[in-house]
Write a protein that holds these residues in place. Sequence first.
Motif, PDB file in Angstrom:
ATOM      1  N   GLU A 227      86.384  28.589  21.333  1.00 26.32           N
ATOM      2  CA  GLU A 227      84.948  28.426  21.075  1.00 26.32           C
ATOM      3  C   GLU A 227      84.207  29.738  21.328  1.00 26.32           C
ATOM      4  O   GLU A 227      83.355  30.149  20.533  1.00 26.32           O
ATOM      5  CB  GLU A 227      84.377  27.321  21.964  1.00 26.32           C
ATOM      6  CG  GLU A 227      84.832  25.932  21.590  1.00 26.32           C
ATOM      7  CD  GLU A 227      84.352  24.901  22.601  1.00 26.32           C
ATOM      8  OE1 GLU A 227      83.353  25.188  23.297  1.00 26.32           O
ATOM      9  OE2 GLU A 227      84.965  23.822  22.696  1.00 26.32           O
ATOM     10  N   ALA A 228      84.519  30.372  22.455  1.00 22.94           N
ATOM     11  CA  ALA A 228      83.872  31.640  22.788  1.00 22.94           C
ATOM     12  C   ALA A 228      84.233  32.724  21.775  1.00 22.94           C
ATOM     13  O   ALA A 228      83.376  33.514  21.358  1.00 22.94           O
ATOM     14  CB  ALA A 228      84.265  32.080  24.197  1.00 22.94           C
ATOM     15  N   VAL A 229      85.500  32.740  21.350  1.00 19.29           N
ATOM     16  CA  VAL A 229      85.933  33.755  20.391  1.00 19.29           C
ATOM     17  C   VAL A 229      85.245  33.554  19.044  1.00 19.29           C
ATOM     18  O   VAL A 229      84.795  34.520  18.411  1.00 19.29           O
ATOM     19  CB  VAL A 229      87.467  33.721  20.233  1.00 19.29           C
ATOM     20  CG1 VAL A 229      87.907  34.579  19.049  1.00 19.29           C
ATOM     21  CG2 VAL A 229      88.135  34.201  21.510  1.00 19.29           C
ATOM     22  N   VAL A 230      85.148  32.296  18.588  1.00 21.37           N
ATOM     23  CA  VAL A 230      84.493  32.011  17.298  1.00 21.37           C
ATOM     24  C   VAL A 230      83.031  32.441  17.340  1.00 21.37           C
ATOM     25  O   VAL A 230      82.519  33.070  16.404  1.00 21.37           O
ATOM     26  CB  VAL A 230      84.614  30.515  16.953  1.00 21.37           C
ATOM     27  CG1 VAL A 230      83.715  30.160  15.774  1.00 21.37           C
ATOM     28  CG2 VAL A 230      86.063  30.165  16.627  1.00 21.37           C
ATOM     29  N   GLY A 283      83.850  42.540  20.420  1.00 18.71           N
ATOM     30  CA  GLY A 283      83.263  41.217  20.590  1.00 18.71           C
ATOM     31  C   GLY A 283      84.298  40.170  20.946  1.00 18.71           C
ATOM     32  O   GLY A 283      84.114  39.382  21.890  1.00 18.71           O
ATOM     33  N   VAL A 284      85.402  40.140  20.206  1.00 20.84           N
ATOM     34  CA  VAL A 284      86.457  39.170  20.474  1.00 20.84           C
ATOM     35  C   VAL A 284      87.075  39.409  21.850  1.00 20.84           C
ATOM     36  O   VAL A 284      87.317  38.461  22.624  1.00 20.84           O
ATOM     37  CB  VAL A 284      87.534  39.236  19.377  1.00 20.84           C
ATOM     38  CG1 VAL A 284      88.759  38.400  19.764  1.00 20.84           C
ATOM     39  CG2 VAL A 284      86.970  38.737  18.052  1.00 20.84           C
ATOM     40  N   MET A 286      85.724  40.874  24.499  1.00 20.36           N
ATOM     41  CA  MET A 286      84.767  40.518  25.542  1.00 20.36           C
ATOM     42  C   MET A 286      84.720  39.008  25.732  1.00 20.36           C
ATOM     43  O   MET A 286      84.734  38.503  26.866  1.00 20.36           O
ATOM     44  CB  MET A 286      83.386  41.059  25.178  1.00 20.36           C
ATOM     45  CG  MET A 286      82.291  40.747  26.172  1.00 20.36           C
ATOM     46  SD  MET A 286      80.714  41.520  25.711  1.00 20.36           S
ATOM     47  CE  MET A 286      80.360  40.639  24.169  1.00 20.36           C
ATOM     48  N   ALA A 287      84.670  38.264  24.623  1.00 17.51           N
ATOM     49  CA  ALA A 287      84.588  36.810  24.704  1.00 17.51           C
ATOM     50  C   ALA A 287      85.873  36.207  25.276  1.00 17.51           C
ATOM     51  O   ALA A 287      85.829  35.314  26.133  1.00 17.51           O
ATOM     52  CB  ALA A 287      84.301  36.231  23.316  1.00 17.51           C
ATOM     53  N   ALA A 288      87.018  36.692  24.798  1.00 19.92           N
ATOM     54  CA  ALA A 288      88.299  36.120  25.237  1.00 19.92           C
ATOM     55  C   ALA A 288      88.535  36.375  26.719  1.00 19.92           C
ATOM     56  O   ALA A 288      88.940  35.468  27.465  1.00 19.92           O
ATOM     57  CB  ALA A 288      89.434  36.713  24.402  1.00 19.92           C
ATOM     58  N   ILE A 289      88.285  37.596  27.162  1.00 21.97           N
ATOM     59  CA  ILE A 289      88.515  37.920  28.574  1.00 21.97           C
ATOM     60  C   ILE A 289      87.568  37.135  29.478  1.00 21.97           C
ATOM     61  O   ILE A 289      87.971  36.591  30.513  1.00 21.97           O
ATOM     62  CB  ILE A 289      88.353  39.435  28.795  1.00 21.97           C
ATOM     63  CG1 ILE A 289      89.476  40.189  28.075  1.00 21.97           C
ATOM     64  CG2 ILE A 289      88.366  39.763  30.285  1.00 21.97           C
ATOM     65  CD1 ILE A 289      89.296  41.695  28.082  1.00 21.97           C
TER      66      ILE A 289
END
Length: 301
Positions: A227-230, A283-284, A286-289
């Motif tokens: 969800e965060a990655v999307v 962006g990806v 940052m969100a994934a980590i």
Amino acid sequence: MRASFLFSEVVTGLRRNFTMTVAMILTTAISLGLFGAGLLVVQMADKTQRIFLDRVEVQLFLTDDVSTLDPDCEQDICRTLRSDLENTPSVVSVQYLNREDAVADATERVFKDQPELAELVSADSFPASFKVKLSDPDRFGVIQDEFGSRPGVESVLNQKDLVERLFSVLSGVRNAAFAIAVVQAVAAILLIANMVQIAAFTRRTEVGIMRLVGATRWYTQLPFLLEAVVAAVIGAVLAIAALFTARSAFIDDVLADVYDANIVARVTTSDVLLVSPILVIVGVGMAAITAYATLRLYVRE
């Protein structure tokens, strides 16, 4: 792991926390947009520097007596200076300007668009000088050391110093964009963490049931991470679209005259395309980590 399950869980999570998702997308887009703007300024500064360094000259201003008594550079002092300059390694060309040439250069080039200042220029306003073109602008120190104290030389001007002052302004703009991007990135990270926590809390019952029937921790937490990655990918796409729009609708119009005068390098579509993958990756990542760290810290069971 079923793709349909992952897809449905991600869609459900984004829909349930719609306002939080929108806030995260917009914050991420702003953060990545400012970061991309900073990268574009870096590229523009690098290309502009190459433009200016190709035109950089060292100018040796001669003393008043040489300027007055030797307008054709035929006497020993002036002639020797010219010969030694031409024989100096890395010197591409040497141009001699007497006072009349200096006046013509000032009125026709420097003050071309300022006729009121051009009228004030007189033969006594400028000394004679040598304009020296170097193959390597960093070799200015050699000219300064070898000719700065020679008889007949009043002073040495290196245009590279003026160019570096221009780039200090561009560096300031770049640093400001990066600083704001960092602040926005912190806000985006906090929003991602909050979104993951809220999503995990609202679905705690179904996650607990899945764990009871043998689902692994990774299996139950992956939808939250996705969800965060999307959301981050959507934010990155918006940031890239904003950069393209700003370049064509704003930057090109504002800097049109500067571009035409070849003072600042043009920001091209290729430049935006070059930074676009970087924005998506940042962006990806940052969100994934952030999501992974939040899940490890917040969802214990």
